[in-house]
Design a protein around this motif. Structure first.
Motif, PDB file in Angstrom:
ATOM      1  N   ARG A  80       0.827  -1.213   0.000  1.00  0.00           N
ATOM      2  CA  ARG A  80       0.000   0.000   0.000  1.00  0.00           C
ATOM      3  C   ARG A  80       0.859   1.259   0.000  1.00  0.00           C
ATOM      4  NH1 ARG A  80      -5.412  -1.071   1.206  1.00  0.00           N
ATOM      5  NH2 ARG A  80      -5.818  -3.225   1.835  1.00  0.00           N
ATOM      6  N   ASP A  81       1.943   1.245   0.756  1.00  0.00           N
ATOM      7  CA  ASP A  81       2.851   2.393   0.744  1.00  0.00           C
ATOM      8  C   ASP A  81       3.487   2.561  -0.632  1.00  0.00           C
ATOM      9  OD1 ASP A  81       2.318   2.871   3.404  1.00  0.00           O
ATOM     10  OD2 ASP A  81       4.090   1.804   4.142  1.00  0.00           O
ATOM     11  N   ALA A  82       3.855   1.431  -1.242  1.00  0.00           N
ATOM     12  CA  ALA A  82       4.449   1.482  -2.576  1.00  0.00           C
ATOM     13  C   ALA A  82       3.458   2.055  -3.585  1.00  0.00           C
ATOM     14  CB  ALA A  82       4.891   0.087  -3.011  1.00  0.00           C
ATOM     15  N   LEU A  83       2.187   1.671  -3.459  1.00  0.00           N
ATOM     16  CA  LEU A  83       1.172   2.188  -4.374  1.00  0.00           C
ATOM     17  C   LEU A  83       1.017   3.701  -4.212  1.00  0.00           C
ATOM     18  CD1 LEU A  83      -1.060   1.624  -6.464  1.00  0.00           C
ATOM     19  CD2 LEU A  83      -2.648   1.301  -4.549  1.00  0.00           C
ATOM     20  N   ASP A  84       1.000   4.181  -2.973  1.00  0.00           N
ATOM     21  CA  ASP A  84       0.859   5.622  -2.741  1.00  0.00           C
ATOM     22  C   ASP A  84       2.006   6.396  -3.379  1.00  0.00           C
ATOM     23  OD1 ASP A  84      -1.432   5.158  -1.295  1.00  0.00           O
ATOM     24  OD2 ASP A  84      -0.465   5.292   0.668  1.00  0.00           O
ATOM     25  N   ARG A  85       3.200   5.910  -3.228  1.00  0.00           N
ATOM     26  CA  ARG A  85       4.359   6.610  -3.783  1.00  0.00           C
ATOM     27  C   ARG A  85       4.387   6.509  -5.295  1.00  0.00           C
ATOM     28  NH1 ARG A  85       8.129   8.292  -0.315  1.00  0.00           N
ATOM     29  NH2 ARG A  85       9.858   8.085  -1.765  1.00  0.00           N
ATOM     30  N   TYR A  86       3.943   5.384  -5.827  1.00  0.00           N
ATOM     31  CA  TYR A  86       3.908   5.203  -7.282  1.00  0.00           C
ATOM     32  C   TYR A  86       2.894   6.159  -7.912  1.00  0.00           C
ATOM     33  CZ  TYR A  86       3.705   2.719 -11.774  1.00  0.00           C
ATOM     34  OH  TYR A  86       3.758   2.383 -13.104  1.00  0.00           O
ATOM     35  N   LEU A  87       1.750   6.323  -7.260  1.00  0.00           N
ATOM     36  CA  LEU A  87       0.742   7.249  -7.762  1.00  0.00           C
ATOM     37  C   LEU A  87       1.235   8.691  -7.734  1.00  0.00           C
ATOM     38  CD1 LEU A  87      -2.496   5.804  -6.109  1.00  0.00           C
ATOM     39  CD2 LEU A  87      -2.028   5.925  -8.570  1.00  0.00           C
ATOM     40  N   GLU A  88       2.111   8.991  -6.809  1.00  0.00           N
ATOM     41  CA  GLU A  88       2.618  10.365  -6.695  1.00  0.00           C
ATOM     42  C   GLU A  88       3.823  10.624  -7.592  1.00  0.00           C
ATOM     43  OE1 GLU A  88       4.035  13.618  -3.307  1.00  0.00           O
ATOM     44  OE2 GLU A  88       3.658  11.520  -2.737  1.00  0.00           O
ATOM     45  N   PHE A  89       4.795   9.701  -7.587  1.00  0.00           N
ATOM     46  CA  PHE A  89       6.058   9.959  -8.261  1.00  0.00           C
ATOM     47  C   PHE A  89       6.250   9.167  -9.557  1.00  0.00           C
ATOM     48  CE2 PHE A  89       7.088  10.950  -3.750  1.00  0.00           C
ATOM     49  CZ  PHE A  89       7.347  12.312  -3.928  1.00  0.00           C
ATOM     50  N   GLY A  90       5.359   8.229  -9.857  1.00  0.00           N
ATOM     51  CA  GLY A  90       5.431   7.521 -11.121  1.00  0.00           C
ATOM     52  C   GLY A  90       6.581   6.536 -11.211  1.00  0.00           C
ATOM     53  N   GLY A  91       6.951   6.202 -12.461  1.00  0.00           N
ATOM     54  CA  GLY A  91       7.919   5.137 -12.682  1.00  0.00           C
ATOM     55  C   GLY A  91       9.117   5.499 -13.532  1.00  0.00           C
ATOM     56  N   MET A  92       9.464   6.801 -13.651  1.00  0.00           N
ATOM     57  CA  MET A  92      10.692   7.139 -14.369  1.00  0.00           C
ATOM     58  C   MET A  92      11.876   6.629 -13.550  1.00  0.00           C
ATOM     59  SD  MET A  92       9.547   8.445 -17.094  1.00  0.00           S
ATOM     60  CE  MET A  92      11.039   9.080 -17.874  1.00  0.00           C
ATOM     61  N   PRO A  93      12.746   5.806 -14.151  1.00  0.00           N
ATOM     62  CA  PRO A  93      13.768   5.088 -13.381  1.00  0.00           C
ATOM     63  C   PRO A  93      14.638   5.962 -12.481  1.00  0.00           C
ATOM     64  CG  PRO A  93      13.607   4.151 -15.561  1.00  0.00           C
ATOM     65  CD  PRO A  93      12.719   5.367 -15.563  1.00  0.00           C
ATOM     66  N   ALA A 134      13.999   8.844 -11.186  1.00  0.00           N
ATOM     67  CA  ALA A 134      13.195   9.372 -10.083  1.00  0.00           C
ATOM     68  C   ALA A 134      12.991   8.302  -9.018  1.00  0.00           C
ATOM     69  CB  ALA A 134      11.845   9.874 -10.598  1.00  0.00           C
ATOM     70  N   VAL A 135      12.800   7.069  -9.449  1.00  0.00           N
ATOM     71  CA  VAL A 135      12.630   5.956  -8.510  1.00  0.00           C
ATOM     72  C   VAL A 135      13.916   5.738  -7.706  1.00  0.00           C
ATOM     73  CG1 VAL A 135      12.268   3.459  -8.327  1.00  0.00           C
ATOM     74  CG2 VAL A 135      10.843   4.824  -9.878  1.00  0.00           C
ATOM     75  N   LEU A 136      15.056   5.877  -8.362  1.00  0.00           N
ATOM     76  CA  LEU A 136      16.334   5.640  -7.705  1.00  0.00           C
ATOM     77  C   LEU A 136      16.706   6.752  -6.729  1.00  0.00           C
ATOM     78  CD1 LEU A 136      18.364   4.325 -10.771  1.00  0.00           C
ATOM     79  CD2 LEU A 136      17.658   2.982  -8.783  1.00  0.00           C
ATOM     80  N   GLU A 137      16.134   7.945  -6.902  1.00  0.00           N
ATOM     81  CA  GLU A 137      16.455   9.076  -6.031  1.00  0.00           C
ATOM     82  C   GLU A 137      15.742   8.922  -4.691  1.00  0.00           C
ATOM     83  OE1 GLU A 137      17.621  11.886  -4.041  1.00  0.00           O
ATOM     84  OE2 GLU A 137      18.449  11.942  -6.082  1.00  0.00           O
ATOM     85  N   PRO A 138      16.481   8.852  -3.565  1.00  0.00           N
ATOM     86  CA  PRO A 138      15.839   8.623  -2.263  1.00  0.00           C
ATOM     87  C   PRO A 138      15.166   9.855  -1.662  1.00  0.00           C
ATOM     88  CG  PRO A 138      18.224   8.797  -2.013  1.00  0.00           C
ATOM     89  CD  PRO A 138      17.954   8.813  -3.482  1.00  0.00           C
ATOM     90  N   ASN A 139      15.608  11.049  -2.043  1.00  0.00           N
ATOM     91  CA  ASN A 139      15.082  12.272  -1.444  1.00  0.00           C
ATOM     92  C   ASN A 139      13.840  12.749  -2.195  1.00  0.00           C
ATOM     93  OD1 ASN A 139      15.040  15.461  -1.428  1.00  0.00           O
ATOM     94  ND2 ASN A 139      16.063  14.817   0.466  1.00  0.00           N
ATOM     95  N   GLU A 140      12.736  12.950  -1.471  1.00  0.00           N
ATOM     96  CA  GLU A 140      11.477  13.298  -2.138  1.00  0.00           C
ATOM     97  C   GLU A 140      11.540  14.640  -2.857  1.00  0.00           C
ATOM     98  OE1 GLU A 140       7.911  12.948   0.059  1.00  0.00           O
ATOM     99  OE2 GLU A 140       8.180  10.806   0.493  1.00  0.00           O
ATOM    100  N   GLN A 141      12.174  15.634  -2.241  1.00  0.00           N
ATOM    101  CA  GLN A 141      12.261  16.932  -2.900  1.00  0.00           C
ATOM    102  C   GLN A 141      13.107  16.844  -4.161  1.00  0.00           C
ATOM    103  OE1 GLN A 141      10.479  19.718  -2.147  1.00  0.00           O
ATOM    104  NE2 GLN A 141      11.288  20.340  -4.138  1.00  0.00           N
ATOM    105  N   GLU A 142      14.151  16.039  -4.122  1.00  0.00           N
ATOM    106  CA  GLU A 142      14.973  15.850  -5.308  1.00  0.00           C
ATOM    107  C   GLU A 142      14.197  15.113  -6.400  1.00  0.00           C
ATOM    108  OE1 GLU A 142      17.923  17.148  -6.066  1.00  0.00           O
ATOM    109  OE2 GLU A 142      17.710  18.243  -4.179  1.00  0.00           O
ATOM    110  N   LYS A 143      13.331  14.190  -5.991  1.00  0.00           N
ATOM    111  CA  LYS A 143      12.457  13.535  -6.975  1.00  0.00           C
ATOM    112  C   LYS A 143      11.615  14.580  -7.701  1.00  0.00           C
ATOM    113  CE  LYS A 143      11.549   9.154  -4.466  1.00  0.00           C
ATOM    114  NZ  LYS A 143      12.034   8.137  -5.414  1.00  0.00           N
ATOM    115  N   ARG A 144      10.999  15.465  -6.916  1.00  0.00           N
ATOM    116  CA  ARG A 144      10.145  16.500  -7.493  1.00  0.00           C
ATOM    117  C   ARG A 144      10.939  17.402  -8.439  1.00  0.00           C
ATOM    118  NH1 ARG A 144       8.273  16.375  -1.995  1.00  0.00           N
ATOM    119  NH2 ARG A 144       6.107  15.624  -1.892  1.00  0.00           N
ATOM    120  N   ASN A 145      12.116  17.800  -7.987  1.00  0.00           N
ATOM    121  CA  ASN A 145      12.952  18.676  -8.821  1.00  0.00           C
ATOM    122  C   ASN A 145      13.364  17.986 -10.113  1.00  0.00           C
ATOM    123  OD1 ASN A 145      12.799  20.573  -6.760  1.00  0.00           O
ATOM    124  ND2 ASN A 145      14.816  20.079  -5.909  1.00  0.00           N
TER     125      ASN A 145
END
Length: 439
Positions: free
Chosen positions: A182-195, A197-208
């Motif tokens: 369920r946690d994985a689904l929530d994050r996938y819905l927010e940040f998607g599946g670009m590789p 972005a998935v590898l980046e551990p920091n959420e703000q860096e994902k957004r950037n």
């Protein structure tokens, strides 16, 4: 730890040495190059292929600019594969960057204007030349659908095999993420599946990263490739499409929205062309609207979906995250990824209201064509009340055929069927393919 993409590796291997050019298409930064030059290459090495049997060239690398000339590229590959007693795997990244050049030794004044295009040498020509070599197996990647996907039939006919690579599926993401479903689904819905972005551990860096990728790679590429005078209209259209995922629309409606909101006049003809640009860049995809009872398609009415939810969310500054819309988009992407043709449906139902007969149209989220049959799918967050159950199944119950009908719910619900033959299942088991007999 690498993100594994075993399904694509197996599909590539199944097509090896088939005498065709393997054409790997998909949105930029979706992992096509990594798939080819790392995952697939390592797979072949594990099967005994020697490292010096690979010829690799990245046309996006400025150091390889000269090889964007198709003649130079052809000569380079042939020189590398000169030993006819050895078998070579040729990997060429971003083949669409290869230019066309005039054929030498031709008197153009003797060729009619309408035939002069045929006198250019293109990457299609040199790829067809390479694939004829018995000791060469050719693989290319490309990031523009119009230049590759839609032209495969025209230029390659039966000489090319296309493999479409998408951003990470939820199953691929979950296998890497190592967290609760369920946690994985929530994050996938927010940040998607670009590789990346998935590898980046920091959420703000994902957004950037996602915001920068969308603006500085995809949008910039569209403006430059199509020589747009400015990016005002294409930017506004992108926002409008992303804001209306899963809603019926057409170029005329988008044009009116942009004109009224931005006071920047445009036309449906312009918008239609810009929608094609966005689809060619693999940023969006569309589903046609189909009348189940009338067995016909509606012209100019479609639903648009984002190819990656993380890119879509970043573009909208992570503001518009209605879960029902995101889940519908995610289900659509998964169905397309599995190779199905997907339409959105409508069924007309006659009802008596206040003693009068009325014809009303009810939506069916997806009509999935599996080849041998079709099935109907509704996306719903829940059916936890009688009224909600009635609402979410009404259109399905008014389809008068025997094809399967499924409601996909938020969460991890195990598949079950009600007395009316409608199957209910959670989106998590659907995405993980736990019951492949269903879809």
């Amino acid at each position: 730890m690498d993100i594994q993409r075993n399904e694509y590796v197996e599909r590539l291997f199944a097509k090896s040495w088939n005498g065709k050019v393997k054409i790997i298409t998909g949105i930029r930064r979706s992992g096509k190059s990594f798939l080819l030059s790392h995952l697939y290459k390592q797979f072949l090495i594990n099967k005994g292929v020697k490292n010096d049997c690979f010829v690799e060239i990245d046309l996006e690398d400025t150091a390889n600019t000269k090889y964007r000339n198709p003649n130079t590229l052809y000569e380079y590959v042939m020189a590398k594969c000169a030993n006819k007693r050895r078998k070579y795997y040729v990997f060429i990244d971003e083949i669409q960057l290869c230019t066309k050049v005039k054929a030498p030794g031709v008197d153009w004044s003797q060729v009619p204007e309408e035939d002069r295009e045929l006198l250019y040498i293109t990457f299609y020509d040199i790829l067809n030349g390479l694939r004829k070599q018995p000791n060469i197996d050719v693989y290319v990647t490309g990031s523009n659908s119009k230049m590759l996907s839609s032209d495969i039939v025209t230029y390659f006919r039966d000489r090319g095999s296309e493999i479409k690579v998408y951003p990470l599926s939820f199953a691929e993401y979950y296998a890497y993420a190592g967290m609760d479903k369920r946690d994985a689904l929530d994050r996938y819905l927010e940040f998607g599946g670009m590789p990346l972005a998935v590898l980046e551990p920091n959420e703000q860096e994902k957004r950037n990263y996602l915001a920068g990728l969308h603006k500085n790679v995809y949008m910039k590429d569209i403006v430059e490739r199509h020589k747009l005078k400015d990016d005002v209209i294409i930017d506004a259209l992108t926002d409008a499409v992303y804001s209306s995922i899963g809603s019926l629309s057409n170029p005329y409606k988008f044009a009116n929205t942009i004109t009224s909101v931005m006071a920047h006049k445009t036309t449906d003809k312009t918008i239609k062309g810009y929608l094609e640009y966005l689809e060619d860049a693999y940023l969006i995809s569309h589903a046609e609207r189909y009348d189940v009872k009338g067995k016909r398609y509606f012209e100019n009415i479609k639903k648009y979906y984002a190819m990656d939810l993380g890119l879509r969310n970043a573009r909208l500054n992570f503001r518009q995250q209605e879960r029902s819309h995101l889940m519908e988009n995610m289900i659509y992407n998964e169905l397309i990824r599995r190779g199905y043709r997907v339409d959105v449906g409508v069924v007309e139902v006659e009802r008596v209201v206040d003693g009068k007969r009325q014809q009303s149209q009810y939506e069916i989220d997806f009509i999935v064509n599996t080849g041998s049959e079709q099935l109907y799918i509704q996306s719903a967050l829940n059916v936890d009340t009688k009224e909600k159950m009635e609402q979410e199944t009404f259109s399905l119950r008014n389809i008068r055929d025997s094809f399967r009908k499924i409601v996909i719910l938020d969460g991890n619900t195990h598949p079950w069927m009600n007395d009316e033959g409608v199957t209910f299942m959670g989106v998590i088991p659907f995405l993980l393919g736990i019951d492949k007999a269903l879809i």
